[in-house]
Design a protein around this motif. Sequence first.
Motif, PDB file in Angstrom:
ATOM      1  N   UNK A  92       0.794  -1.221  -0.070  1.00 35.27           N
ATOM      2  CA  UNK A  92      -0.045  -0.123  -0.076  1.00 35.27           C
ATOM      3  C   UNK A  92       0.742   1.155  -0.066  1.00 35.27           C
ATOM      4  N   UNK A  93       1.908   1.365   0.788  1.00 37.51           N
ATOM      5  CA  UNK A  93       2.807   2.255   0.788  1.00 37.51           C
ATOM      6  C   UNK A  93       3.688   2.367  -0.764  1.00 37.51           C
ATOM      7  N   UNK A  94       3.682   1.354  -1.361  1.00 37.14           N
ATOM      8  CA  UNK A  94       4.384   1.415  -2.591  1.00 37.14           C
ATOM      9  C   UNK A  94       3.585   2.012  -3.617  1.00 37.14           C
ATOM     10  N   UNK A 120      -9.748   8.096  -6.265  1.00 35.23           N
ATOM     11  CA  UNK A 120     -10.680   8.732  -4.749  1.00 35.23           C
ATOM     12  C   UNK A 120     -11.920   8.330  -4.992  1.00 35.23           C
ATOM     13  N   UNK A 121     -12.559   8.686  -6.221  1.00 34.97           N
ATOM     14  CA  UNK A 121     -13.823   8.378  -6.597  1.00 34.97           C
ATOM     15  C   UNK A 121     -14.513   6.697  -6.347  1.00 34.97           C
ATOM     16  N   UNK A 122     -13.783   5.886  -6.773  1.00 35.08           N
ATOM     17  CA  UNK A 122     -13.905   4.462  -6.756  1.00 35.08           C
ATOM     18  C   UNK A 122     -13.743   4.280  -5.024  1.00 35.08           C
ATOM     19  N   UNK A 123     -12.892   4.845  -4.463  1.00 36.82           N
ATOM     20  CA  UNK A 123     -12.694   4.713  -2.879  1.00 36.82           C
ATOM     21  C   UNK A 123     -14.041   5.256  -2.254  1.00 36.82           C
ATOM     22  N   UNK A 273     -15.407   6.916   9.417  1.00 39.64           N
ATOM     23  CA  UNK A 273     -14.738   5.660   9.541  1.00 39.64           C
ATOM     24  C   UNK A 273     -13.435   6.130   9.668  1.00 39.64           C
ATOM     25  N   UNK A 274     -12.546   5.221  10.641  1.00 38.85           N
ATOM     26  CA  UNK A 274     -11.217   5.633  10.935  1.00 38.85           C
ATOM     27  C   UNK A 274     -10.382   4.640   9.976  1.00 38.85           C
ATOM     28  N   UNK A 275      -9.823   5.167   8.932  1.00 38.51           N
ATOM     29  CA  UNK A 275      -9.202   4.485   7.829  1.00 38.51           C
ATOM     30  C   UNK A 275      -7.951   3.365   8.495  1.00 38.51           C
ATOM     31  N   UNK A 276      -7.574   4.129   9.413  1.00 37.68           N
ATOM     32  CA  UNK A 276      -6.303   3.526  10.072  1.00 37.68           C
ATOM     33  C   UNK A 276      -6.505   2.229  10.803  1.00 37.68           C
ATOM     34  N   UNK A 277      -7.898   2.353  11.241  1.00 34.86           N
ATOM     35  CA  UNK A 277      -8.221   1.161  12.005  1.00 34.86           C
ATOM     36  C   UNK A 277      -8.983   0.001  10.962  1.00 34.86           C
ATOM     37  N   UNK A 278      -9.778   0.447  10.241  1.00 31.11           N
ATOM     38  CA  UNK A 278     -10.340  -0.461   9.251  1.00 31.11           C
ATOM     39  C   UNK A 278      -9.607  -0.497   8.071  1.00 31.11           C
ATOM     40  N   UNK A 279      -8.803   0.204   7.364  1.00 30.84           N
ATOM     41  CA  UNK A 279      -8.506  -0.127   6.065  1.00 30.84           C
ATOM     42  C   UNK A 279      -6.788   0.160   6.110  1.00 30.84           C
ATOM     43  N   UNK A 280      -6.266  -0.240   7.164  1.00 26.86           N
ATOM     44  CA  UNK A 280      -4.961  -0.431   7.121  1.00 26.86           C
ATOM     45  C   UNK A 280      -3.926   0.702   6.576  1.00 26.86           C
ATOM     46  N   UNK A 281      -4.234   1.897   7.097  1.00 22.89           N
ATOM     47  CA  UNK A 281      -3.589   3.081   6.628  1.00 22.89           C
ATOM     48  C   UNK A 281      -2.814   3.486   7.993  1.00 22.89           C
ATOM     49  N   UNK A 282      -1.621   4.394   7.643  1.00 23.22           N
ATOM     50  CA  UNK A 282      -0.807   4.476   8.919  1.00 23.22           C
ATOM     51  C   UNK A 282      -1.394   4.857  10.195  1.00 23.22           C
ATOM     52  N   UNK A 340      -3.825   4.314   0.049  1.00 24.27           N
ATOM     53  CA  UNK A 340      -3.392   3.233   0.812  1.00 24.27           C
ATOM     54  C   UNK A 340      -4.849   2.451   1.039  1.00 24.27           C
ATOM     55  N   UNK A 341      -5.790   3.325   1.487  1.00 15.51           N
ATOM     56  CA  UNK A 341      -7.013   2.467   2.073  1.00 15.51           C
ATOM     57  C   UNK A 341      -7.640   2.146   0.649  1.00 15.51           C
ATOM     58  N   UNK A 342      -7.412   2.769  -0.485  1.00 11.52           N
ATOM     59  CA  UNK A 342      -8.190   2.040  -1.648  1.00 11.52           C
ATOM     60  C   UNK A 342      -7.300   0.937  -2.148  1.00 11.52           C
ATOM     61  N   UNK A 343      -5.984   0.980  -2.021  1.00 10.78           N
ATOM     62  CA  UNK A 343      -5.405  -0.196  -2.371  1.00 10.78           C
ATOM     63  C   UNK A 343      -5.691  -1.464  -1.459  1.00 10.78           C
ATOM     64  N   UNK A 344      -5.972  -1.339  -0.123  1.00 11.67           N
ATOM     65  CA  UNK A 344      -6.411  -2.317   0.799  1.00 11.67           C
ATOM     66  C   UNK A 344      -7.431  -2.680   0.380  1.00 11.67           C
TER      67      UNK A 344
END
Length: 496
Positions: A92-94, A120-123, A273-282, A340-344
């Motif tokens: 995701x970082x990559x 971002x629209x797809x996210x 939504x907290x994306x760091x908790x649910x979608x594995x962002x920093x 990163x959330x989108x990639x996850x």
Amino acid sequence: MTAPGLRSEDFGARLSFDRGETGRRAVDVPVWSGDATPLPDAHLLRDSVRLPEMSQGELVRYYTALSARNYGIDSGTYPLGSCTMKYNPKVNDLIASLPDFADAHPQSPVEEAQGTLRTLMELRQGLAEITGLPEVSLAPAAGAQGELAGVLMITRALEDRGELEQRRRILVPDSAHGTNPATAAMAGFTVTHLPTAEDGSLDRATIERELDETVAGVMVTVPNTLGLWENGIEEVAGLIHDAGAYLYADGANLNAIMGRIRYGDLGFDVAHLNLHKNFSTPHGGGGPGAGPVCCTEELAPYLPTPVLAEDDDGLVQLIAPERSIGRLQQFHGNVGVLLRAYAYMRALGLDGLRAVSGQAVLNANYLRVLLHGHYDLPYDRPVLHEVVFSGSRQRREHDVRTYDMAKRLIDHGFHPPTVYFPLIVEEALMIEPTETEPPEAIEALAEALIAIAEEAASDPDTLHGAPWTAPIRRLDETKAARRPVLRWDEVDPKLD
């Protein structure tokens, strides 16, 4: 072998300032042959401030040694309850660092930023589908800001209904996240706390008694901070709407129900939504974060700007909703985090996200069973993403507090879990193993906690002095909060 000047036993007592030698440099800088630039006025110069002078090798070793003393999710199990400290896939970082994403200018014409905007629209569409709330703004910079956005949206909706002056109360269960009452108060509402029922769910009788024409909304954390499902939440949602109020979902614990239950289907009007908790962002270190806010079509006109929309020509645009609460930060949100959330989300798909929630629930219940009987369990029922034990027995029988046991866990090689939260549990020990931990890691954590519980009875003084193996022993936290040492002092380092 430790390099000279970097002895392990005194590391932390000697900072980079103390290790440098005059004239050492990390890089060679050519001698300047141009005209000298005058220094600022003397009163603007600070003679007391200097930078450490170190060679490049010394500098690399210093920071490498520092990093080895830090504990992160890449180091081992990080069981902070409520925080969801799970592994973040490096791919995701990559993806977020790809030049076309990372080098894009936030003020580029939308025609030149369609790749980023389309992503971002797809996210946005994915989050709408996952939450069952069709309208989304990705603008909030963190969960707490998304939460504030949701309450401000309710505020403006009530204003347009002509009911804001009379509806000045927000009801918040005592099992909700601590930011909920703070957010309601910040938005200008009076907070009414709702006590938790004996089973750990909302007390329906209390809600029925409190609901009247003065209530603007009810903020509910689902699942709640006890790690429990809110029984009867659909019926409660009906009561709230019948009273003319809105129902807000703190979506920080979405990872327990992701792909299985949707907030919109339960009757919620708005959620963050907290994306760091649910979608594995920093996560940690103060951010950057991302806290998208999702809502019904009724509240869509009040979303924070900008929101993404596709025009008739297929061009993704950034627009301001008709009655928007306004801009929460500059530009379009923390795009690197959103990517990163989108990639996850795309890597896992719906089946993968459903598997995430199933594994999170399985791991928490496995830990609950392993520790059953060794610590008190105030709400003894199956849990979702986390489990809250109590150290009240150890304190009552052996004068060992949860704080002591948490510090002792450091000696076993684990980061301590969350303690003393939620406040409704005495001597709370709040543990969330997350879905990314394998069974062996959960078993090792349980073994350490069982050993500590036994040690509380046999050798309480060892726990009172823990940690014994950490680089820095137990601090005087009151003194650290009231008299912090925030800068290095050559004469008096104050490092004792």
